[in-house]
Structure formats: structure tokens, C-alpha cells
Write an enzyme that holds these catalytic residues in place. Structure first.
Site, PDB file in Angstrom:
ATOM      1  CG  HIS A  32      28.146  20.226  41.534  1.00 30.86           C
ATOM      2  ND1 HIS A  32      29.485  20.416  41.295  1.00 30.86           N
ATOM      3  CD2 HIS A  32      27.879  20.911  42.684  1.00 30.86           C
ATOM      4  CE1 HIS A  32      29.996  21.180  42.246  1.00 30.86           C
ATOM      5  NE2 HIS A  32      29.045  21.498  43.106  1.00 30.86           N
ATOM      6  CD  GLU A  33      24.362  21.885  43.823  1.00 27.39           C
ATOM      7  OE1 GLU A  33      24.576  21.627  45.022  1.00 27.39           O
ATOM      8  OE2 GLU A  33      25.008  22.740  43.186  1.00 27.39           O
ATOM      9  CG  HIS A  53      27.580  19.392  47.271  1.00 23.04           C
ATOM     10  ND1 HIS A  53      28.827  19.435  47.835  1.00 23.04           N
ATOM     11  CD2 HIS A  53      27.580  20.359  46.310  1.00 23.04           C
ATOM     12  CE1 HIS A  53      29.552  20.387  47.234  1.00 23.04           C
ATOM     13  NE2 HIS A  53      28.816  20.958  46.308  1.00 23.04           N
ATOM     14  CG  HIS A  98      30.097  14.812  51.647  1.00 17.81           C
ATOM     15  ND1 HIS A  98      30.908  15.895  51.438  1.00 17.81           N
ATOM     16  CD2 HIS A  98      30.751  14.032  52.529  1.00 17.81           C
ATOM     17  CE1 HIS A  98      32.013  15.764  52.174  1.00 17.81           C
ATOM     18  NE2 HIS A  98      31.940  14.637  52.839  1.00 17.81           N
TER      19      HIS A  98
HETATM   20 ZN   LIG Z   1      29.372  22.512  44.909  1.00 23.09          ZN
END
Ligand SMILES: [Zn+2]
Length: 682
Positions: A469-470, A473, A476
Site C-alpha cells: 500500500h505505502e 503511494h 505516485h
Molecule cells: Zn493510503
């Protein structure tokens, strides 16, 4: 004495990374003072410019002002989260008011707004590209949404409302906290703890000791409350605890939040109307992918209709299980307990059996390998980049053409001075200035299981998905490729920012991806198919009821913020109306959700609770595309990179999404993944 302050010079480190080893605690305060002063000078230069306002001399100049302050703030506040101490916290308390006062000064700077407005009103004459239009709009709105267009009387009213609102939110939070702390369950007979795991018992004993009591103490704090509700066999004690939890802010004492809730909702409505919006929700959603309250309501309604039948079925199963224990009427305080029982019966997924397949180093190599397969990225560990702690690892990231893309930091283990949870952050954003693409410095910070003398760090499956998940990010941030830092990377609308992160988690459930890295750390064997299936099945467990619960909170949030409140209605009545059609358990008259709904009355989630589900819809819909074309399909990945990961907030997120996906997002994929409907054809 040395007068140079390493936080103020342009850094001479490799890639101009933050010069951690040169920074001393006494550098921060003078650096903040000086950096604020420098920004003031830059802004004065804009307002004192005698030339007519243009995009370049006003909007772009404003966007690129305050560089020193920006870098300094990110270094300082990242340290305050990941490696803090009393001194840093004290500085944070001192400088935070300086910073909010300074940003207020900018927002209320009438000469500056006059120039911004001139450019905004004459935007057609400047021949702006899409990104520039977005930046102009964002800058203009940052003033207008804070009242810059109002007359002096209304401006004063708005300021008055803002002061009242911030006091009320603070009071709301303090009341919830007070009621949380005022209650504890004191247990002196060990039989009353039946069912609790040893760790929970030990913690309860420690809490008792801290309070100078014998036996065990359970509190309303999550780490104490949740395990008790999940495992304790003693039904009456569960009832006692749950009722106390649900009564926070709703009792006949000085911490009662009922009046505050009504006041906040009314003031928000008044504020929105003063600024020319129909309601607070209209005001908030203007800067969201969802755009308006009707879209959110339709979105919730559609999911509700699909999830409810599944939720009712699950509820019946729970009821049947409880009945075996002689419970004829299931109540809220039975929910977590029987859900856990059922989960054990169905899956018996032992986390300890999974962990050997997830050695931290293997998982990191795995996520890097997946990023290479998808986006062509390579990660090279380097030890020449300065860090703030010896646990922090640094990487040089290159793109598919071998060009430098980003600096990547990882900081994985808990320690004193690091806050809980996991997050992605940056020490420097990306932008393009004078034709030079200045690359970002991205970091992920987690609190994973530490290695011991005999065992490496073995992650739970939850920790594996957290890392993915991290990392999503982080992609991105690292792949950002925009002109303006304020639109770069994760600077996107709130209900869009979780797409890259949640999308990345999907690879953790795919055998094809797990086979890259999920190998037993001692035997080297691949993770068995049967375990992967169990992980998948248990991740969807009771998804109907979970979904219904989330949607009911979304509805409550929207109800408080979409219109004028009915006169003389009680908080409880209002809440029950908003909840109508979403409640399975009998109502508890002494309990109220709104009076402790900190997300929306204390934190920043008002009119935004729906975004949890919104982001899930997007990530499931996006991953369906990957699944259909192959989870490592280079073309699909490139579309995602070119249209979403690299674009930041330079365009409307729905347009970006459609360009990637070729169509509007629909909730079908989420409902299929969650097992709420069977997979459709096509
Ligand atoms: Zn998040």
C-alpha cells in the site's frame, strides 16, 4: 561559532538530499524564522510588481515561492513523526503557530488576491495549457474558499465562524477523550477473562498496575477494547464495555457533545452559504472527484442495494451461531465475538504459518521486482545518502531508460520517537523549472515486526499488504512528472489519492505475484496454493456487513452536511433517521454515534467518509483491467503510469481515470471481489 545553518543553504549533498547529519536541533528555530522572512520577501516582490498581473509573474511566481520554507518544513515535520524527542516536539509547538499565522497572512493578503483574481478573471487572454489552468483554479480557490471575495462585514462573520468552529471541534475531541478515559472495566476474578488471548490478559494486568489496582483493567482505548469485544466469553461484560463505548459524548455529564454536534453542523452550513454554496457538502465536494452530494448519495445507495442482501444473510448466520449459545436476541456487543468464532470455524488461518513466507527482505525485493515488471523501474541500494537513523535504507531509483527518477528512503522498524502506523511522505517534491526536471525524494515509514537474534523480520500478511500500500503511494510520488510542485505526485483530490496505494495491494493476493517473493525463509519453498486461497477467502469474510456499516457512516456524514437541519430535532432522532435501512442490530437507546464521530466533527473527514468506499471501487475497477489483460501486462501498466501515476493533480481525476480505463468506473468489480455478487459475464 559557526554561522551557517545547513537548513538554509541549497544542499550540496548527492541529489541535494536532506543533510541530516549536519543538522543540529538549534538550527531549526532560526531556520524557520529566516525561511518565513525569505518567503515574505518573495511574496512582496509579486505584490509590488508594477507590471500588470500575468500567469507567470503572479500564479507561477507564487507557486515557486517559499522553496526554503517548504524543504525545511518537510524535513522538520517528517522528523517529528519518525524520529522525534522532547526538544523536537517543543519546537513543533512553537513553530506551528508561526506557520499558521504566516499562511493566514498570505490568504488574507488583499493585494496578492487582487492580482490572482485579475489573472483568474482574464484567464482566456493568457493562452494557458491544462496544467496551468488547474494551477490557476487551485490558487484562486485557496483564496475564494476562505472568503477573499466577501465584503468586510461578511469577512468578519466568516472569521468569527472559523474561530468558533475550531474551538468547537477541539472541545468535541476533548469531550470524547474525557469520556473514553473516565471509564474502565475493573476485573478481579480471572474467570471473567475467559476467551482472551494471553497477550491481551497481560496488557490488562499492566493497565491495572498502572492505575494502582489489583487484577485486570479493560479500557475504551482500541488496543484494549477491540480484543475484549472480539474474544471475551462473558456476555454481560461485553455489554457493559460496548454500552460505555457507545455512550461517549452522549451522557448526562459535562462531556456531552449533543449541543456541539448541532452547533458545528449549523455553523458549517452557514459558512458554506456565506461563500455561496448550497451546503457544507457542496462546498467540500467541489474539490473532490465525486464533485457533488447527489453523486455521493447515488454512489452510497447503489452499493447499499447490492450489499444489503449479503449483509442480511451474514447476519442470519451470526444469529444462528449465537442461538447455539442460548442467545435468542443478538445484540451489538455480540457482533465481533461471533464473527471471530465463525471465522475460526471457516478458515482457521494461522498467521504464524504464513509469516515464514514473508521475510521482510524478500518482500522488499518482491515489490521492487513487481515495480520493474510493471513500470521498468530499478532500485539500487546506496549507502552514500544521509539519513536520520541507522535503520533507514536509501535507494537510487532509475526509470526504464536508465534515467535517474527518484531517491527512495525506507524506514521499517518501530522505535521510541516514531509514531504508530505506516505512511508515505516526501522530503522533496518533483517539479520542472527552467526546463530542468527536479526529481523527488520519497520515503515510506512503517512499524513492522523487528528481527531478533535468531530470526529475521517475518511479516504478517497484514504487514505485507501495508508495505505494498505505502509503496503504491510512493510510486505516485516517484513517477510524478508535472511542472508545478503543488500538482505533483500525491497532490490530488482526497477521494483519488488512495487509488495507486490500494491498487498495489491487489498483487499480494495473486499467486503469480507471490511466487516472485513469497518463499519460506528456511526451506525456500513457494507459498502453497491452498494458503493463498485461504488468504483470499478470509479477506472477504463478512464483507456484506462490513460494507453496510461503512455505508451507514457515509450516510450519517452526508445527512449532517447536506442541508439545513430540522428545527429542534435531537441528535439521536436525526441519527436514527439517517441510519434508517442500514441497521441490523437492535438500537441501543443510551448510545449515539454522532456524539463520538471524531472523523467528521473533529478531524477533516466531513462530507468525506464515503471516500473509503469510493477508493475501493476505483482500485477494484482498475485491477479488473489488469486481471483481464494479465497482471503484468506492460501495456496496461504503461497506461496506468502515463495517465495516473505521472499526472498528479494536473487534470480532473475522472478524466485521467477514464483515459486509463477507457470507461467510467463501476462498483461491479468491487462487489465481485468482495463476494457480494457473482462475477458477471464480459
Ligand atoms: Zn493510503
Amino acid at each position: 561559532m559557526n554561522n551557517t545553518n545547513p537548513l538554509l543553504d541549497s544542499f550540496s549533498t548527492l541529489y541535494t538530499t536532506a543533510p541530516f547529519s549536519q543538522i543540529k536541533i538549534e538550527h531549526f528555530k532560526p531556520a524557520f524564522k529566516e525561511a518565513i522572512q525569505r518567503t515574505k520577501v518573495e511574496i512582496d516582490k509579486i505584490t509590488e510588481n508594477t507590471e500588470a498581473p500575468t500567469f507567470k509573474n503572479t500564479i507561477e511566481a507564487l507557486e515557486f515561492s517559499g522553496y526554503t520554507l517548504e524543504r525545511l518544513s518537510s524535513i522538520f515535520f517528517n522528523l517529528n513523526s519518525a524520529e522525534t524527542n522532547d526538544k523536537i516536539q517543543k519546537i513543533a509547538q512553537e513553530v506551528s503557530p508561526w506557520l499558521s499565522e504566516f499562511s493566514n497572512d498570505i490568504r488574507l493578503n488583499e493585494a496578492l488576491f487582487k492580482r490572482v483574481k485579475f489573472v483568474y478573471d482574464n484567464s482566456n487572454t493568457f493562452n494557458l495549457n491544462g496544467e496551468q489552468k488547474r494551477l490557476l483554479n487551485k490558487k484562486y480557490k485557496s483564496f475564494a474558499r476562505n472568503g477573499a471575495n466577501l465584503n468586510q462585514t461578511d469577512k468578519a462573520t466568516l472569521r468569527d465562524i472559523d474561530i468558533k468552529l475550531s474551538k468547537l471541534s477541539l472541545q468535541f475531541g476533548q469531550n470524547v477523550l474525557a469520556d473514553t478515559n473516565n471509564f474502565h472495566l475493573h476485573i478481579t476474578n480471572e474467570d471473567d477473562l475467559a476467551g482472551l488471548p494471553d497477550g491481551t490478559k497481560e496488557a490488562a494486568k499492566l493497565t491495572a498496575k498502572e492505575k494502582g489496582l489489583n487484577g485486570w483493567v479493560i479500557t475504551l482505548d482500541y488496543p484494549s477494547y477491540i480484543p475484549f469485544m472480539t474474544y471475551a466469553e462473558h456476555r454481560n461484560l461485553r455489554k457493559k464495555l460496548a454500552t460505555a463505548f457507545g455512550a461517549r459524548g452522549f451522557q448526562d455529564n459535562k462531556n456531552n457533545n449533543e449541543k456541539i454536534v448541532i452547533k458545528i453542523a449549523k455553523l458549517r452550513h452557514k459558512r458554506a452559504q456565506l461563500l455561496g454554496y448550497k451546503s457544507h457538502a457542496h462546498f467540500v465536494l467541489e474539490e473532490r472527484m465525486a464533485k457533488d452530494p447527489d453523486t455521493v448519495k447515488d454512489f452510497i445507495e447503489e452499493l447499499l442495494q447490492k450489499a444489503k442482501p449479503a449483509a442480511i444473510k451474514e447476519f442470519e448466520t451470526l444469529k444462528a451461531l449465537a442461538k447455539k449459545d442460548g442467545i435468542s436476541k443478538i445484540e451489538k456487543w455480540d457482533g465481533a465475538y461471533y464473527t471471530e468464532k465463525l471465522k475460526k470455524q471457516r478458515f482457521d488461518l494461522d498467521q504464524e504459518k504464513l509469516k515464514p513466507y514473508f521475510k521482510l527482505e524478500n518482500v522488499i525485493d518482491g515489490v521492487f521486482a513487481i515495480a520493474k515488471k510493471l513500470y521498468g523501474l530499478t532500485f539500487k541500494a546506496v549507502d552514500t545518502i544521509d539519513t536520520y537513523h541507522k535503520d533507514v535504507k536509501t535507494y537510487e531509483v532509475n526509470d526504464a531508460n536508465g534515467h535517474f527518477l527518484a531517491v527512495f528512503y525506507t524506514d521499517f522498524f518501530p522505535r521510541k520517537g516514531k509514531r504508530n502506523g505506516a505512511w508515505m511522505t516526501s522530503f522533496k517534491d518533483q517539479w520542472i523549472k527552467n526546463g530542468k526536471n527536479s526529481r523527488p525524494h520519497i520515503s515510506i515509514v512503517c512499524n513492522f515486526t523487528k528481527p531478533t537474534e535468531t530470526k529475521p523480520s517475518l511479516l504478517t500478511f497484514n504487514e505485507v499488504t501495508t508495505l505494498f500500500h505505502e509503496f503504491g503511494h510512493a510510486l505516485h510520488g516517484m513517477l510524478a512528472n508535472t511542472t508545478y510542485p503543488g500538482l505533483s505526485g500525491t497532490h490530488v483530490y482526497w477521494d483519488f489519492v488512495e487509488l495507486p496505494s490500494q491498487l498495489m495491494e491487489n498483487w499480494c493476493y495473486e499467486k503469480e505475484a507471490l511466487d516472485i517473493f513469497a518463499r519460506h525463509y528456511q526451506t525456500g519453498e513457494f507459498i502453497p496454493e491452498e494458503l493463498v486461497e485461504k488468504i483470499k477467502a478470509s479477506s472477504n469474510f463478512m464483507e456484506g456487513m462490513q460494507t453496510l456499516r461503512q455505508l451507514s457512516f457515509g450516510l450519517l456524514d452526508m445527512a449532517w452536511h447536506t442541508g439545513k437541519l430540522p428545527e429542534n430535532i435531537s441528535v439521536k432522532t436525526f441519527e436514527n433517521r439517517a441510519f434508517a435501512g442500514t441497521q441490523l442490530y437492535p438500537d441501543v437507546s443510551k448510545n449515539c454515534m454522532s456524539t463520538a464521530f471524531s472523523h467528521i466533527f473533529q478531524g477533516g473527514y466531513s462530507s468525506g467518509y464515503y471516500s473509503y468506499k469510493w477508493a475501493e471501487v476505483l482500485d477494484a475497477d482498475a485491477f479488473k483491467y489488469f486481471k483481464a489483460t494479465g497482471i503484468f501486462n506492460a501495456k496496461t501498466a504503461k497506461k496506468f503510469m502515463d495517465n495516473i501515476l505521472s499526472k498528479g493533480g494536473t487534470e480532473d481525476p475522472m478524466l485521467l481515470y477514464k483515459r486509463f480505463r477507457g470507461k467510467d468506473p463501476t462498483p461491479d468489480a468491487l462487489l465481485e471481489r468482495a463476494g457480494l455478487v457473482s462475477a458477471g459475464k464480459g
